[in-house]
Design a protein around this motif. Sequence first.
Motif, PDB file in Angstrom:
ATOM      1  N   ASP A 277       0.813  -1.051   0.056  1.00 50.40           N
ATOM      2  CA  ASP A 277      -0.048  -0.122   0.061  1.00 50.40           C
ATOM      3  C   ASP A 277       0.937   1.240  -0.130  1.00 50.40           C
ATOM      4  OD1 ASP A 277      -2.162  -1.569  -0.003  1.00 50.40           O
ATOM      5  OD2 ASP A 277      -2.639  -1.329   2.118  1.00 50.40           O
ATOM      6  N   ALA A 278       2.081   1.145   0.646  1.00 52.16           N
ATOM      7  CA  ALA A 278       2.956   2.326   0.566  1.00 52.16           C
ATOM      8  C   ALA A 278       3.388   2.525  -0.658  1.00 52.16           C
ATOM      9  CB  ALA A 278       4.183   2.066   1.771  1.00 52.16           C
ATOM     10  N   TRP A 279       3.907   1.626  -1.490  1.00 52.14           N
ATOM     11  CA  TRP A 279       4.256   1.714  -2.894  1.00 52.14           C
ATOM     12  C   TRP A 279       3.247   2.403  -3.870  1.00 52.14           C
ATOM     13  CZ3 TRP A 279       8.623   0.028  -5.688  1.00 52.14           C
ATOM     14  CH2 TRP A 279       8.252  -0.233  -7.085  1.00 52.14           C
ATOM     15  N   ARG A 280       1.967   1.960  -3.608  1.00 53.64           N
ATOM     16  CA  ARG A 280       0.816   2.650  -4.274  1.00 53.64           C
ATOM     17  C   ARG A 280       0.551   4.046  -3.847  1.00 53.64           C
ATOM     18  NH1 ARG A 280      -4.375  -1.199  -4.378  1.00 53.64           N
ATOM     19  NH2 ARG A 280      -4.296  -0.859  -2.213  1.00 53.64           N
ATOM     20  N   ALA A 281       0.859   4.277  -2.602  1.00 52.94           N
ATOM     21  CA  ALA A 281       0.284   5.728  -2.168  1.00 52.94           C
ATOM     22  C   ALA A 281       1.576   6.603  -2.526  1.00 52.94           C
ATOM     23  CB  ALA A 281       0.299   5.689  -0.690  1.00 52.94           C
TER      24      ALA A 281
END
Length: 539
Positions: A277-281
Amino acid sequence: MTPQPPADLLIRAAAVHTLVPGEPPRRAIAVTDGRITALSPAPDGLDALIGPATEVVDAPGSTVLPAFDDTHTHLILAAQSVHGVPVHRARDLAGFLDLIRERAARTPAGQWIHTTVNWQEVLLAEQRMPTTGELDGATAEHPVLVRRGAYNMVLNSAALRLAGITEATEAPPGGVIERDEQGRLTGRLINRAIELVEPVLPSPTLAERIDGLRAASADYAATGIGTVRDCLVPVEDLDVLDAARAEGALAVRMRALVSGFAARTPEQVDALLERMDAWRADGRDDDRLRLWGVKFGIDGGFEAGAMEEPYQGQPCYHGRLLWEPDELLAAVDRVVERGWRVGVHAWGDRGLRVLLDVFERVLKRHPGLPPGTLVVEHGGLARPDQRARAIALGIPVTVQHPLLHDGALTQQRAWGEERTAALFPLREWLDEGALLTGGSDFPVGPYGAMVSVWGMTTRGTTAGIVGPEHAIDRSEAVALHTVNAARLTGESAVRGSLRPGAFADLTVWPLDPLDCPVEALRDLRPTRTVVNGLSVHLS
């Protein structure tokens, strides 16, 4: 009307197969700013787009196709293996051990020695793995890691000591520490038992990792591959891939499935997803590198795929399920709740049945999931009722003839000839309406556009022709790596066929793969591979 700008690249060829339904072959194709801008039925039909900086490729005997996808492979493993001892060249154990001995002679004592991973013991004269004792004979001064594929290792005594593996060590659930008839360690670790070694392996530098990715991705491109879907990416390696992209070291596009094999509890799955999710954010996805989802495995491979009927000569052995169905359901549920996709390895018919049970329950819990959210990876032994279920549920399947090519002898030993010949029933899948895509499963099978097309159309393997009734024709095999592959990744608008506005991902072949002698396909390589308008391979 505004005139078109000059092309960056213009190719004149004998045929440009666009793979657009109903469209005849073209003779010229133009590329500007990484996109296809025009096609023409005449070789000189786009000459008006030639400017001072246009690269013009006159290839009157050549054929242009879209660049191919390998929809199930392991680029990360290929990159790690680039500098390994090239044991895949050995034809017997003596030659295998000599290669290790030669590397040891020029490696400082105490440093690890590891091998390439793309080899099969059944292709050695002795048709078996080396043992700890044999590896000790090659070198007692170095820890040695012999790796075959993703899930098999053999260690010498020095490596076993560093990993803390003794006669008393118990294998983790889902893993095997092999012993001989006297109960002594052979040095071989299978499936989750390899996790015992990974913490003590030396970590290469970031520069070494990037160098490996540069070399491995360039080699994929040299076979006609323009996009890889890597199905076993450690979440920690996302930063390495990001750095490689920043340095322009990725010759191919990459769609990454983060490995969920070590995430066994809800908390571990959540920790994995938080990093994703951090990658996507952070907005780190782009057209070159995209995080696709999570990879799990319901069963083992050649020697551990979960079967309804027992293994040949082992009346009490049916392979191994790596998850309890309810636990896998909970894991997949958490992944799709956060908007990620899931690919699950299923090899045996029992494994596929249990996986389809899980997928059906997921779809009932989450009506309206986007197509392609749940994917069967391999679906090796797929019975008619299982194919019907998968198709009714809208589940795509990735298939890999190169895996069967290299593994047929191993699989025949475990399952017998009849069940081995039934693997990858491509003809039936397509006739019944499945979305199939093609890949290699390197390092178990060789990667390469045309070696895969050759295999799917001939059913040739190291054990001879197996299951010829399951063969498909060349246009279908090409589609599995192009049009169908783009459907799987949700990129049909920009990849998979050659049309104005699509990414300029294409290959130039010295022969027409759709019409050349079939045996020419096996070793056929492109003279040029273009990704995003740039030539990433030239010969």
